[in-house]
Design a protein around this motif. Structure first.
Motif, PDB file in Angstrom:
ATOM      1  N   UNK A  20      31.449  35.183  32.960  1.00  0.00           N
ATOM      2  CA  UNK A  20      32.889  35.470  32.937  1.00  0.00           C
ATOM      3  C   UNK A  20      33.264  36.231  31.667  1.00  0.00           C
ATOM      4  N   UNK A  21      32.567  35.980  30.579  1.00  0.00           N
ATOM      5  CA  UNK A  21      32.831  36.711  29.342  1.00  0.00           C
ATOM      6  C   UNK A  21      32.342  38.159  29.435  1.00  0.00           C
ATOM      7  N   UNK A  22      31.365  38.401  30.276  1.00  0.00           N
ATOM      8  CA  UNK A  22      30.839  39.756  30.430  1.00  0.00           C
ATOM      9  C   UNK A  22      31.777  40.671  31.214  1.00  0.00           C
ATOM     10  N   UNK A  23      32.625  40.108  32.052  1.00  0.00           N
ATOM     11  CA  UNK A  23      33.499  40.935  32.888  1.00  0.00           C
ATOM     12  C   UNK A  23      34.387  41.857  32.052  1.00  0.00           C
ATOM     13  N   UNK A  24      35.106  41.367  31.028  1.00  0.00           N
ATOM     14  CA  UNK A  24      35.904  42.300  30.219  1.00  0.00           C
ATOM     15  C   UNK A  24      35.063  43.347  29.496  1.00  0.00           C
ATOM     16  N   UNK A  25      33.867  42.963  29.077  1.00  0.00           N
ATOM     17  CA  UNK A  25      32.982  43.942  28.436  1.00  0.00           C
ATOM     18  C   UNK A  25      32.552  45.023  29.416  1.00  0.00           C
ATOM     19  N   UNK A  26      32.224  44.625  30.629  1.00  0.00           N
ATOM     20  CA  UNK A  26      31.828  45.602  31.638  1.00  0.00           C
ATOM     21  C   UNK A  26      32.984  46.534  31.989  1.00  0.00           C
ATOM     22  N   UNK A  28      35.438  47.360  29.832  1.00  0.00           N
ATOM     23  CA  UNK A  28      35.678  48.232  28.680  1.00  0.00           C
ATOM     24  C   UNK A  28      34.631  49.336  28.554  1.00  0.00           C
ATOM     25  N   UNK A  29      33.410  49.078  29.013  1.00  0.00           N
ATOM     26  CA  UNK A  29      32.370  50.100  28.959  1.00  0.00           C
ATOM     27  C   UNK A  29      32.316  50.962  30.217  1.00  0.00           C
ATOM     28  N   UNK A  30      33.216  50.693  31.161  1.00  0.00           N
ATOM     29  CA  UNK A  30      33.318  51.532  32.345  1.00  0.00           C
ATOM     30  C   UNK A  30      32.390  51.187  33.492  1.00  0.00           C
ATOM     31  N   UNK A  31      31.697  50.042  33.431  1.00  0.00           N
ATOM     32  CA  UNK A  31      30.820  49.646  34.524  1.00  0.00           C
ATOM     33  C   UNK A  31      31.578  48.999  35.672  1.00  0.00           C
ATOM     34  N   UNK A  32      32.721  48.392  35.364  1.00  0.00           N
ATOM     35  CA  UNK A  32      33.607  47.775  36.362  1.00  0.00           C
ATOM     36  C   UNK A  32      35.001  48.352  36.165  1.00  0.00           C
ATOM     37  N   UNK A  33      35.782  48.336  37.221  1.00  0.00           N
ATOM     38  CA  UNK A  33      37.191  48.669  37.038  1.00  0.00           C
ATOM     39  C   UNK A  33      38.034  47.433  37.315  1.00  0.00           C
ATOM     40  N   UNK A  34      39.295  47.506  36.959  1.00  0.00           N
ATOM     41  CA  UNK A  34      40.180  46.346  37.073  1.00  0.00           C
ATOM     42  C   UNK A  34      40.374  45.921  38.520  1.00  0.00           C
ATOM     43  N   UNK A  35      40.218  46.865  39.442  1.00  0.00           N
ATOM     44  CA  UNK A  35      40.446  46.557  40.850  1.00  0.00           C
ATOM     45  C   UNK A  35      39.432  45.567  41.409  1.00  0.00           C
TER      46      UNK A  35
END
Length: 70
Positions: A20-26, A28-35
């Protein structure tokens, strides 16, 4: 699901917290989007056995139900 693979509840909780802590990092680095971040979090909760069923399991004792008048 993972309770059969990872028996130790503390280990599952640790892995869940780290993921769960990795989600915001991912994000911020562009691997995931907010959607899809919320969907990923729900998927992790289901895989690690948390969420509503996990809360019910954690907050239900092993002793017999005494009823409301006990």
């Amino acid at each position: 699901m993972t309770d059969k693979l990872i028996k130790d509840r503390k280990t599952r909780k640790y892995l869940y917290r780290v993921s769960m802590a990795l989600i915001p990092l991912l994000i911020s680095f562009g691997f995931l989007n907010e959607d899809i971040a919320g969907d990923v979090a729900l998927l992790l909760a289901a895989v690690f056995g948390f969420g509503a069923p996990g809360l019910a399991d954690a907050n239900t004792g092993d002793e017999p139900d005494q009823g409301l008048g006990a």
